[in-house]
Design a protein around this motif. Sequence first.
Motif, short mmCIF file in Angstrom:
data_model
loop_
_atom_site.label_atom_id
_atom_site.label_comp_id
_atom_site.label_asym_id
_atom_site.label_seq_id
_atom_site.Cartn_x
_atom_site.Cartn_y
_atom_site.Cartn_z
N UNK A 1 0.82 -1.21 0.00
CA UNK A 1 0.00 0.00 0.00
C UNK A 1 0.86 1.27 0.00
N UNK A 2 0.20 2.37 -0.34
CA UNK A 2 0.83 3.69 -0.35
C UNK A 2 0.04 4.60 0.59
N UNK A 3 0.76 5.39 1.39
CA UNK A 3 0.13 6.34 2.31
C UNK A 3 0.90 7.66 2.26
N UNK A 4 0.16 8.77 2.20
CA UNK A 4 0.85 10.00 2.55
C UNK A 4 0.61 10.30 4.02
N UNK A 5 1.60 10.92 4.64
CA UNK A 5 1.53 11.28 6.06
C UNK A 5 1.77 12.77 6.14
N UNK A 6 0.72 13.54 6.38
CA UNK A 6 0.84 15.00 6.43
C UNK A 6 -0.04 15.54 7.55
#
Length: 340
Positions: free
Chosen positions: A217-222
């Motif tokens: 999976x891909x996640x952005x963390x912002x």
Amino acid sequence: MKALFIGGTGTISTAVSKLCVERGWDLTLLNRGNADARVPAGAKTLHADIQDEAAVRKALQGQSYDVVADFIAFTPEQAERDIRMFRNRTSQYMFISSASAYQKPLSSPWITEGTPLSNPYWEYSRQKAACEETLMRAYRAEGFPVTIVRPSHTYCERSVPVALHGKNGSFAVLERIRTGRKVIVPGDGLTLWTFTHSSDFAIGFVGLMGNVHALGEVFHITGDEHLTWNQAYEAVGAALGVKTKFVHIASETLGMLCNGYNGRLLGDKSNTVLFDNTKLKRAVPEFCAVKRYDQGVREAVRYIYAHAECQKPDPEFDAWCDAVIEGYEAMTAKLPHLEI
């Protein structure tokens, strides 16, 4: 649970390393030893250059890990190297990509992990996207256990995020603001931007470590706070106890005057970016960005002015700013005015 971080002492990774140790991970940092002062108590270190594959294989002989995270891979060749080195050595490999790889210009200001990766302005972003393709191809072909993370403008106590700076980082911009000199803000300063403090990022990242829902999976963390660049620079001025003096100049113009700003501005900071963190919050329910920008900036300003090693003047950048501002203001003063 055992983890190996390649890097582990940078702007993002120092906070991640610290939180890992606090949560009981058996953590080893593999790096060249240039920033050992930032290694948290309780973490082990291996001094080796990740570019020297033979030396790293020797250093890691007989070791396996629940998680391997590479914070300093930037090219597809480096991603392929990591696949070779860790395909049988870890249950999860975490790659730190970049949210700057998302589509520019954006078709919608709201960004999800499904937003296309397409940045014609910045080679750095295209290389990160190519790394992702390499790793996901290995996941599909052989089950290589990758998790991809996309940060966006993450900062810590050692730096204040600004829209543009020179080779020595943001300290020269702080000094311009502190001493009452004008600073250049791209465009009209009204595009919305998202800042993320490293301590908040660490909660999301560590929550994905060893997380079965993160594989493939891909996640952005912002962060979830959105500020205009004008508001961001005003917050820096408030932290320094002064009023910030802006000069607004088009990003295209700045890109003409400094080629390096084409990617950093047109391919990144000149765009309104609003991140939807729903996917991350489903996988890591504890994630919540709690460090407000003005709070983080005040902490950073106090730290920077208390630590000489963070105070790096940049006379070349200063001279460029002065010349550009003087020339821009002289030019606009000569333009014809229209009464409507």
